[in-house]
Motif scaffolding. Structure first.
Motif, PDB file in Angstrom:
ATOM      1  N   ALA A 243     -40.220  66.810  21.000  1.00  0.00           N
ATOM      2  CA  ALA A 243     -39.120  67.238  21.868  1.00  0.00           C
ATOM      3  C   ALA A 243     -38.886  66.280  23.025  1.00  0.00           C
ATOM      4  O   ALA A 243     -37.751  66.147  23.492  1.00  0.00           O
ATOM      5  CB  ALA A 243     -39.409  68.639  22.401  1.00  0.00           C
ATOM      6  N   TYR A 244     -39.933  65.632  23.499  1.00  0.00           N
ATOM      7  CA  TYR A 244     -39.758  64.644  24.561  1.00  0.00           C
ATOM      8  C   TYR A 244     -39.595  63.236  23.989  1.00  0.00           C
ATOM      9  O   TYR A 244     -38.792  62.445  24.480  1.00  0.00           O
ATOM     10  CB  TYR A 244     -40.944  64.673  25.533  1.00  0.00           C
ATOM     11  N   SER A 245     -40.320  62.937  22.920  1.00  0.00           N
ATOM     12  CA  SER A 245     -40.186  61.624  22.280  1.00  0.00           C
ATOM     13  C   SER A 245     -38.835  61.461  21.590  1.00  0.00           C
ATOM     14  O   SER A 245     -38.346  60.346  21.410  1.00  0.00           O
ATOM     15  CB  SER A 245     -41.310  61.418  21.262  1.00  0.00           C
ATOM     16  N   ARG A 246     -38.242  62.584  21.174  1.00  0.00           N
ATOM     17  CA  ARG A 246     -36.879  62.614  20.631  1.00  0.00           C
ATOM     18  C   ARG A 246     -36.693  61.728  19.400  1.00  0.00           C
ATOM     19  O   ARG A 246     -35.746  60.961  19.293  1.00  0.00           O
ATOM     20  CB  ARG A 246     -35.872  62.225  21.734  1.00  0.00           C
ATOM     21  N   THR A 247     -37.597  61.867  18.455  1.00  0.00           N
ATOM     22  CA  THR A 247     -37.509  61.055  17.235  1.00  0.00           C
ATOM     23  C   THR A 247     -36.445  61.561  16.267  1.00  0.00           C
ATOM     24  O   THR A 247     -36.095  60.862  15.317  1.00  0.00           O
ATOM     25  CB  THR A 247     -38.864  61.053  16.516  1.00  0.00           C
ATOM     26  N   PHE A 248     -35.925  62.765  16.485  1.00  0.00           N
ATOM     27  CA  PHE A 248     -35.024  63.400  15.527  1.00  0.00           C
ATOM     28  C   PHE A 248     -33.557  63.362  15.956  1.00  0.00           C
ATOM     29  O   PHE A 248     -32.688  63.912  15.274  1.00  0.00           O
ATOM     30  CB  PHE A 248     -35.421  64.868  15.308  1.00  0.00           C
ATOM     31  N   CYS A 249     -33.252  62.707  17.058  1.00  0.00           N
ATOM     32  CA  CYS A 249     -31.899  62.762  17.614  1.00  0.00           C
ATOM     33  C   CYS A 249     -30.824  62.224  16.673  1.00  0.00           C
ATOM     34  O   CYS A 249     -29.680  62.675  16.706  1.00  0.00           O
ATOM     35  CB  CYS A 249     -31.842  61.975  18.926  1.00  0.00           C
ATOM     36  N   GLY A 250     -31.179  61.248  15.855  1.00  0.00           N
ATOM     37  CA  GLY A 250     -30.172  60.587  15.030  1.00  0.00           C
ATOM     38  C   GLY A 250     -29.458  61.492  14.054  1.00  0.00           C
ATOM     39  O   GLY A 250     -28.340  61.192  13.625  1.00  0.00           O
ATOM     40  N   SER A 251     -30.087  62.623  13.704  1.00  0.00           N
ATOM     41  CA  SER A 251     -29.470  63.529  12.737  1.00  0.00           C
ATOM     42  C   SER A 251     -29.057  64.855  13.359  1.00  0.00           C
ATOM     43  O   SER A 251     -28.827  65.836  12.644  1.00  0.00           O
ATOM     44  CB  SER A 251     -30.437  63.797  11.575  1.00  0.00           C
ATOM     45  N   CYS A 252     -28.935  64.892  14.681  1.00  0.00           N
ATOM     46  CA  CYS A 252     -28.674  66.159  15.367  1.00  0.00           C
ATOM     47  C   CYS A 252     -27.340  66.769  14.944  1.00  0.00           C
ATOM     48  O   CYS A 252     -26.293  66.121  14.997  1.00  0.00           O
ATOM     49  CB  CYS A 252     -28.687  65.944  16.881  1.00  0.00           C
ATOM     50  N   ASN A 253     -27.382  68.037  14.563  1.00  0.00           N
ATOM     51  CA  ASN A 253     -26.194  68.756  14.114  1.00  0.00           C
ATOM     52  C   ASN A 253     -25.888  69.972  14.980  1.00  0.00           C
ATOM     53  O   ASN A 253     -25.145  70.855  14.583  1.00  0.00           O
ATOM     54  CB  ASN A 253     -26.383  69.217  12.664  1.00  0.00           C
ATOM     55  N   ARG A 254     -26.454  70.013  16.209  1.00  0.00           N
ATOM     56  CA  ARG A 254     -26.386  71.246  16.996  1.00  0.00           C
ATOM     57  C   ARG A 254     -25.688  71.054  18.343  1.00  0.00           C
ATOM     58  O   ARG A 254     -25.689  69.961  18.917  1.00  0.00           O
ATOM     59  CB  ARG A 254     -27.789  71.816  17.217  1.00  0.00           C
ATOM     60  N   ILE A 255     -25.132  72.151  18.800  1.00  0.00           N
ATOM     61  CA  ILE A 255     -24.578  72.257  20.135  1.00  0.00           C
ATOM     62  C   ILE A 255     -25.186  73.485  20.792  1.00  0.00           C
ATOM     63  O   ILE A 255     -25.777  74.334  20.111  1.00  0.00           O
ATOM     64  CB  ILE A 255     -23.035  72.371  20.120  1.00  0.00           C
ATOM     65  N   ARG A 256     -25.019  73.597  22.109  1.00  0.00           N
ATOM     66  CA  ARG A 256     -25.619  74.708  22.846  1.00  0.00           C
ATOM     67  C   ARG A 256     -24.603  75.344  23.778  1.00  0.00           C
ATOM     68  O   ARG A 256     -23.803  74.638  24.393  1.00  0.00           O
ATOM     69  CB  ARG A 256     -26.823  74.220  23.658  1.00  0.00           C
ATOM     70  N   ILE A 257     -24.696  76.665  23.884  1.00  0.00           N
ATOM     71  CA  ILE A 257     -23.891  77.417  24.840  1.00  0.00           C
ATOM     72  C   ILE A 257     -24.841  78.222  25.712  1.00  0.00           C
ATOM     73  O   ILE A 257     -25.656  79.005  25.206  1.00  0.00           O
ATOM     74  CB  ILE A 257     -22.888  78.348  24.133  1.00  0.00           C
ATOM     75  N   THR A 258     -24.747  78.032  27.032  1.00  0.00           N
ATOM     76  CA  THR A 258     -25.651  78.696  27.965  1.00  0.00           C
ATOM     77  C   THR A 258     -25.136  80.099  28.299  1.00  0.00           C
ATOM     78  O   THR A 258     -23.998  80.451  27.954  1.00  0.00           O
ATOM     79  CB  THR A 258     -25.780  77.878  29.262  1.00  0.00           C
ATOM     80  N   PRO A 259     -25.934  80.917  28.978  1.00  0.00           N
ATOM     81  CA  PRO A 259     -25.493  82.279  29.298  1.00  0.00           C
ATOM     82  C   PRO A 259     -24.204  82.336  30.117  1.00  0.00           C
ATOM     83  O   PRO A 259     -23.464  83.315  30.036  1.00  0.00           O
ATOM     84  CB  PRO A 259     -26.671  82.855  30.091  1.00  0.00           C
ATOM     85  N   THR A 260     -23.943  81.285  30.905  1.00  0.00           N
ATOM     86  CA  THR A 260     -22.736  81.271  31.728  1.00  0.00           C
ATOM     87  C   THR A 260     -21.572  80.571  31.041  1.00  0.00           C
ATOM     88  O   THR A 260     -20.524  80.353  31.662  1.00  0.00           O
ATOM     89  CB  THR A 260     -23.012  80.553  33.064  1.00  0.00           C
ATOM     90  N   GLY A 261     -21.743  80.206  29.782  1.00  0.00           N
ATOM     91  CA  GLY A 261     -20.665  79.548  29.058  1.00  0.00           C
ATOM     92  C   GLY A 261     -20.690  78.038  29.125  1.00  0.00           C
ATOM     93  O   GLY A 261     -19.763  77.375  28.652  1.00  0.00           O
ATOM     94  N   GLY A 262     -21.745  77.469  29.709  1.00  0.00           N
ATOM     95  CA  GLY A 262     -21.874  76.021  29.714  1.00  0.00           C
ATOM     96  C   GLY A 262     -22.004  75.489  28.302  1.00  0.00           C
ATOM     97  O   GLY A 262     -22.740  76.043  27.488  1.00  0.00           O
ATOM     98  N   PHE A 263     -21.270  74.437  28.007  1.00  0.00           N
ATOM     99  CA  PHE A 263     -21.277  73.839  26.666  1.00  0.00           C
ATOM    100  C   PHE A 263     -22.043  72.534  26.736  1.00  0.00           C
ATOM    101  O   PHE A 263     -21.695  71.628  27.503  1.00  0.00           O
ATOM    102  CB  PHE A 263     -19.845  73.593  26.195  1.00  0.00           C
ATOM    103  N   LYS A 264     -23.113  72.432  25.960  1.00  0.00           N
ATOM    104  CA  LYS A 264     -23.967  71.259  25.950  1.00  0.00           C
ATOM    105  C   LYS A 264     -23.912  70.581  24.592  1.00  0.00           C
ATOM    106  O   LYS A 264     -24.056  71.235  23.562  1.00  0.00           O
ATOM    107  CB  LYS A 264     -25.430  71.634  26.249  1.00  0.00           C
ATOM    108  N   THR A 265     -23.743  69.277  24.620  1.00  0.00           N
ATOM    109  CA  THR A 265     -23.815  68.513  23.373  1.00  0.00           C
ATOM    110  C   THR A 265     -25.190  67.907  23.180  1.00  0.00           C
ATOM    111  O   THR A 265     -25.483  67.356  22.129  1.00  0.00           O
ATOM    112  CB  THR A 265     -22.763  67.394  23.361  1.00  0.00           C
ATOM    113  N   CYS A 266     -26.048  68.038  24.209  1.00  0.00           N
ATOM    114  CA  CYS A 266     -27.418  67.535  24.107  1.00  0.00           C
ATOM    115  C   CYS A 266     -28.293  68.290  25.094  1.00  0.00           C
ATOM    116  O   CYS A 266     -27.879  68.570  26.227  1.00  0.00           O
ATOM    117  CB  CYS A 266     -27.480  66.034  24.402  1.00  0.00           C
TER     118      CYS A 266
END
Length: 325
Positions: A243-266
């Motif tokens: 999770a800190y070394s981030r070896t898997f970033c190249g194939s990332c297929n996910r987005i995130r939505i926070t409780p307040t509606g914040g939209f995160k691409t990473c």
């Protein structure tokens, strides 16, 4: 289909439904945590207003996170509505309040549960979480397995705290058909203090486990965040998440939505837009999706680039309890 700036298809959303939690894990929640007011949270109607167009755009998997999602009132009603839209729903929970709801999961098509557990020792559990709830979590684990659900047990590896239990966690896979996932500690504690992801990185975790167990490499699923292994003769599996070394970033297929509606691409970046504010200003599905696609068009290639951009803004990261993991 949603695609990002690097032509990666986005088909997975992590939805945090609350910032509240009944535990106080030191690596996740600030000591002076100020919980959000209800009006600041996405309502269930607002959640569906963004989740339905995401599903129409090809997002097929949703993971419910928090905080602790089962602190959100009437969560099962939301899960029922989401189950009519998404083909795969998963939940990440600390397990303290989860047990009474387990019999309903399969009827909603929920078969994958991630259970957060960082120690098997009751005193240490209380030290990490500031709550004496290990028996409740273990009761939930037993119930999940009795209902034949797929359980991934997430252990955040913290130097000087629980690294002495790596073998104990791996031993759980001998008799239980579960996946133990060892996760590098990340800097999202909301307190700005040190974390051990640099020292206890994924390779050190693997080397430590390999000093006692024969780890047979398994084929990782597409977009997998974990490196997966099997110990001969064991019913379960082992996973290690960089999770800190981030070896898997190249194939990332996910987005995130926070409780307040914040939209995160990473995970390592800041919010790039706020879907709650868009909805409350009258935006419809088309405008929402246009804004989301526009944000994806500027998505960083990986977590290191996202971190670099975030630091230019001279802001601290939110805590994991706010981000949703």
């Amino acid at each position: 289909m949603l695609r990002d700036a690097h032509n990666r298809i986005i088909n997975y959303v992590r939805l945090a439904v609350t910032d509240r939690c009944n535990l106080r894990c030191t690596y996740c929640m600030p000591e002076n945590m100020q919980f959000l007011q209800r009006r600041e949270l996405l309502t269930y109607e607002e959640i569906m207003a963004v989740m339905q167009p995401l599903a129409a755009a090809g997002v097929s998997k949703v993971r419910i996170t928090g905080g602790e999602p089962f602190l959100r009132k009437d969560l099962m009603q939301l899960l029922t509505r989401l189950s009519a839209v998404f083909s795969e729903i998963s939940i990440t929970t600390n397990g303290v309040l989860t047990a009474p709801f387990i019999p309903q999961f399969k009827s909603l098509g929920i078969t994958n549960i991630n259970l957060s557990l960082d120690t098997l020792q009751r005193d240490k559990f209380k030290q990490i979480t500031h709550r004496d709830q290990l028996p409740a979590v273990m009761h939930t684990l037993d119930n999940l397995l009795e209902h034949d659900l797929h359980v991934k047990l997430n252990m955040v590896v913290m130097g000087g705290v629980n690294t002495d239990e790596l073998f104990d966690f791996a031993a759980l896979t001998a008799a239980k058909p579960i996946t133990i996932r060892f996760i590098e500690e990340m800097p999202f504690n909301g307190q700005g203090h040190a974390f051990s992801g640099q020292q206890w990185h994924y390779q050190r975790i693997l080397d430590t486990l390999g000093s006692r167990y024969e780890l047979q490499k398994l084929t990782d699923a597409p977009h997998s965040t974990s490196l997966n292994y099997h110990i001969p003769g064991h019913k379960g599996k082992i996973g290690v998440i960089a999770a800190y070394s981030r070896t898997f970033c190249g194939s990332c297929n996910r987005i995130r939505i926070t409780p307040t509606g914040g939209f995160k691409t990473c995970l390592y970046g800041h919010d790039v837009l706020n879907v709650r504010d868009l909805i409350r200003s009258g935006a419809g599905s088309d405008q929402l999706m246009q804004e989301i696609q526009y944000a994806l068009n500027s998505r960083a290639a990986n977590g290191f680039e996202a971190e670099k951009e975030a630091k230019k803004e001279n802001r601290h990261w939110d805590s994991m309890s706010m981000i949703g993991g």
